[in-house]
Design an enzyme around this catalytic site. Structure first.
Site: not given
Ligand code: GLC
Ligand code: GLC
Length: 818
Positions: A487
């Site tokens: 993300d």
């Molecule tokens: C969080 C989010 C997931 C994403 C991951 C890595 O676990 O829920 O959708 O793939 O972060 O950013």
């Molecule tokens: C996912 C990631 C996190 C981020 C969030 C929203 O969950 O794990 O690090 O902050 O997305 O951006």
């Protein structure tokens, strides 16, 4: 250092002191009514949606961390001393404290002033309520006069509004008290047809429903004035902060044990019959009264507990193993499976780290979660697939999340994450391999929930594949869009405004940012799609997928390989990310694991090479970090990833979700030792002995463990709601133990550590139970080349499906060195 121990027989973790490093929580409920409960009775409950139908209030990020809960107070009416049997919130010292977190139940017990208390919390199957059964025993030589107080604070339904909109909320709270039952009915007068209730099995000495009356002005939950004085205020809340508290007086003879039951529930009335008498403002209670009466009885609690136990026996009975490793057995047989069911119920909504008001159900998250529970609840997995795919957009793309209450997609956490659609293909193929239910592909499913837009689910999958193919960049690799699985790798964002969300801010147009990760994911999805299409005789799609897969692999080989590992991406300007050419962030974990899973580099040694680079550059004793070297400054062109301090989260934290991809990769190349080694580094049970360092619960996975660049290396955060649960279950059961359902049978293809002599397992698949034993010579490694199935030799390693389902099949597999 440990704070408790595993009781595998009872499928419980037993916490033996209340001051765990963090609140260690558990979940109550399996369906519509859900709650969190900490080891000191903190937490809250909600109906279906943690944001929109919150029953009880919780204070996030407070001091202490865990404020708001299912509180009980005991008062010795002779001495005036009072305490909380769960230690919080009074924090008066208690003896023999014990919290047993089990599957859908939590039991908290302790002793104080010769009074033993044990409270069992449970949500009966199929009900929208929870019961707390408190068993009090007078262990004194003399009679005891005891006051027992319950306390919950009502949330005014929408948890976000509840935490912010005080100018309104301080005026709208309403309750009713009738026959000793406290009803919370804020906004019932207008558009809500639901209310909450809180009942007790005993006649009441008094009650309270106004927080300030119960606590007293300027007091906290640690010393309510009502508890201190032993006299309830019989307060009726008008506005401010409505609560529910019962006061029960008990005379306990020496040695006497009494059960007192509290029940808390959610109920709805038909809109036209909300009030009784009609025209009044009083809640119509005829519907809910029988339920309340029933659950005030202690024998109903016992029945609910038994039913729940049977429910879990059944779910966990789908897959059971016995291996030489107790941590693997314990996680696979009990806790990892349980955590997978919790992610099924809660997605990423409500935990100690997820407020329940932030995120709905993620598209990619829910698809991946399915991999961990599809074998336990295939029918519910089917429904989940239909729900998720109904939020897919006509382009084949996806809303990044949807709300469980409405099942509608929304852009609240951004859109255009170009990996999203591919996960749907993987989820559906996992479901098909588990069930063989080809008919699901013909289910009519709308796009974006729009009536009239229905096409067969199969078409949704085709569009998911096309979505990627219609969005390729200059190297023939998929365009990343807002981000891919990671993300925080936001290559089109260029955010310079403090506080702006990387997930929702406008992306810059015209760039060419590509993702090697999506390329690998797509390759995997294209393979699955080829199989799905070929079974439907859709040669056209088969040909397209085969071609697309070959092209994608060629693109990865040409532009995604860095010499010793797979690259991560190309940025907006076309510069490489995740390469030895970069100063920081030279190697990322995600494409290494996923490319090997997709079969890329298996023939020419690149797969082994990439895995060796992971071992050399990313592996730590606490797990494999996401990237190295960590980003030490903010990179405008990379986005959120470089906002995290080095060693945390996506910036070189041990992002546990990705570790199983490497375990699977190791298993695929036949390195069973490597796979198990990585598995144990992040296995919560294996880390129990270092609970003071790990700090999160030792019975469930956490999303992240701080990486080697962090000052707190080894410290976990964000436990429970993480894709780590599903993927570790898959890595352990399907790749290390190698028991993989396929369309025509059950494949037995373990990749075991050299010093094992084998293992045994039972697996239910499509109504048949398989008893599997795998043997090998200690010290050797190799693969299964043939099987003995019910006494007959079968070539290869797939146990064919029986002609008729049901019954049991005995499978004996022998591992031979190549
Ligand atoms: C969080 C989010 C997931 C994403 C991951 C890595 O676990 O829920 O959708 O793939 O972060 O950013
Ligand atoms: C996912 C990631 C996190 C981020 C969030 C929203 O969950 O794990 O690090 O902050 O997305 O951006």
């Amino acid at each position: 250092m440990r704070f408790g121990y595993f009781d595998d027989e009872r499928r419980e973790y037993v916490i033996t002191r209340p001051d765990t490093p963090l609140p260690w929580i558990n979940y109550l409920g399996t369906d519509d009514y859900l709650g969190l409960i900490s080891n000191t009775a903190g937490g809250y409950s909600f109906y279906r949606d943690a944001r929109l139908r919150r029953l009880t209030r919780y204070r996030y990020n407070n001091a202490p961390l865990d404020v708001g809960g299912r509180y009980l107070y005991l008062r010795d009416d002779d001495s005036g001393a009072f305490w909380s049997p769960s230690w919080q919130p009074v924090q008066q010292e208690v003896e023999e404290y014990e919290c047993r977190h089990g599957l859908g139940t939590t039991i908290i017990g302790s002793r104080s002033a010769g009074i033993r208390t044990e409270t069992t919390y449970v949500v009966p199957l199929g009900e929208t309520l929870e019961v707390w059964r408190t068993r009090l025993t007078n262990e004194r030589e003399t009679a005891a006069r005891i006051s027992l107080f319950s306390a919950v604070e009502w949330c005014l339904w929408d948890a976000n509004d509840d935490a912010t909109n005080f100018q309104r909320n301080y005026s709208i709270g309403e309750v009713e008290v009738e026959d000793g039952v406290i009803y919370h009915k804020t906004e019932y007068r207008e558009r809500r047809d639901h209310f909450a209730w809180f009942a007790c099995s005993e006649p009441l000495a008094g009650f309270d429903t106004q927080r300030e009356a119960f606590l007293g002005p300027y007091r906290g939950w640690d010393r309510p004035v009502v508890v201190e004085t032993g006299v309830a205020g019989d307060s009726l809340a008008h506005g401010w902060q409505p609560i529910g508290s019962h006061h029960v007086r008990l005379d306990l003879a020496p040695g006497e044990t009494r059960d007192i039951v509290f029940a808390l529930g959610y109920a709805e009335n038909p809109p036209e019959a909300k009030f009784d008498p009609p025209g009044s403002q009083r809640i119509a209670k005829a519907g809910v009264r029988p339920v309340i009466e029933r659950y005030r009885r202690s024998d109903e609690v016992e029945r609910a507990l038994t039913e729940l136990r049977v429910h879990w026996d059944d779910l966990l009975g789908t897959f059971r193993v016995r291996t030489p490793n107790e941590h693997l057995d314990r996680m696979v047989n009990i806790w990892n499976a349980y955590q997978c069911m919790v992610t099924f119920n809660l997605s990423r909504s409500a935990s100690l780290f997820e407020s329940g008001i932030g995120r709905g159900m993620g598209f990619r998250d829910s698809n991946q979660d399915l991999l961990g529970f599809v074998h336990m609840v295939p029918e519910r997995a089917r429904q989940r697939i239909l729900d998720i795919s109904a939020t897919q957009l006509p382009s084949g793309g996806a809303y990044h999340q949807y709300q469980p209450l409405t099942k509608r997609g929304n852009d609240a956490v951004g859109s255009g994450f170009n990996d999203d659609p591919a996960w749907l293909v993987l989820a559906v193929s996992a479901y098909l391999r588990e069930t063989g239910d080809e008919a699901v592909l013909d289910e009519a499913v709308p796009f974006d929930n729009r009536p009239g837009s229905e096409v067969p689910l199969y078409e949704h999958l085709v569009r998911a594949v096309d979505y990627t193919l219609e969005r390729l960049g200059p190297h023939g690799l998929p365009l990343i869009g807002r981000a891919d699985w990671n993300d925080c790798l936001n290559l089109n964002c260029f955010s310079q405004t403090p506080g702006e969300s990387f997930q929702t801010t406008e992306n810059r147009e015209g760039g060419a940012a590509e993702s090697v990760f999506i390329a690998a994911l797509f390759t995997l999805a294209a393979k699955e799609m080829t199989e799905i299409a070929s079974r439907r005789g859709d040669q056209d799609v088969v040909d397209r997928c085969r071609q697309a897969e070959a092209d994608m692999v060629a693109a990865v080989e040409a532009h995604g390989w860095d010499g010793a590992w797979f690259r991560r991406a190309y940025d907006y300007m076309g510069n490489v990310v995740g390469s030895a050419q970069n100063e920081e962030g030279q190697i990322f974990i995600e494409p290494q694991g996923l490319a090997v899973m997709a079969g890329i580099g298996l023939a020419d040694g690149r797969a082994e090479q990439a895995l060796a680079s992971v071992r050399e550059r990313l592996a730590t004793t606490h797990g494999i970090v996401l990237l190295q070297p960590a980003f030490t400054r903010y990179y405008l062109e990379l986005g959120e990833i470089s906002t995290y301090p080095p060693g945390y989260k996506e910036n070189a934290g041990i992002f546990c979700h990705t570790n199983p991809w490497v375990m699977i990769g190791e298993a695929i190349v036949g390195n069973g030792d490597g796979a198990l080694d990585y598995y144990l580094r992040i296995n919560p049970s294996a880390r129990e002995a270092i609970s003071d360092i790990h700090r999160c619960e030792p019975y469930v996975y956490a999303q992240m463990i701080a990486g080697g660049d962090a000052p707190t290396h080894g410290e976990a955060k964000n436990s429970w709601l993480t894709g780590t649960a599903a993927w570790n279950f898959v890595a352990a059961t399907q790749w290390i133990l190698g028991i993989r359902p396929e369309r025509d049978g059950l494949r037995i293809d373990p990749s075991l550590p050299a010093d094992w002599e084998g293992f045994s397992a039972t697996r239910r698949l499509r109504g048949t139970r398989y008893h599997i034993t795998v043997t090998k010579q200690r010290g050797s490694s190799g693969r299964v080349r043939s099987l003995v199935v019910d006494g007959r030799v079968v070539q290869g390693n797939v146990v064919p499906l029986p002609a008729t389902a049901g019954g049991t099949i005995k499978v004996e597999a022998v591992i031979e060195s190549a």
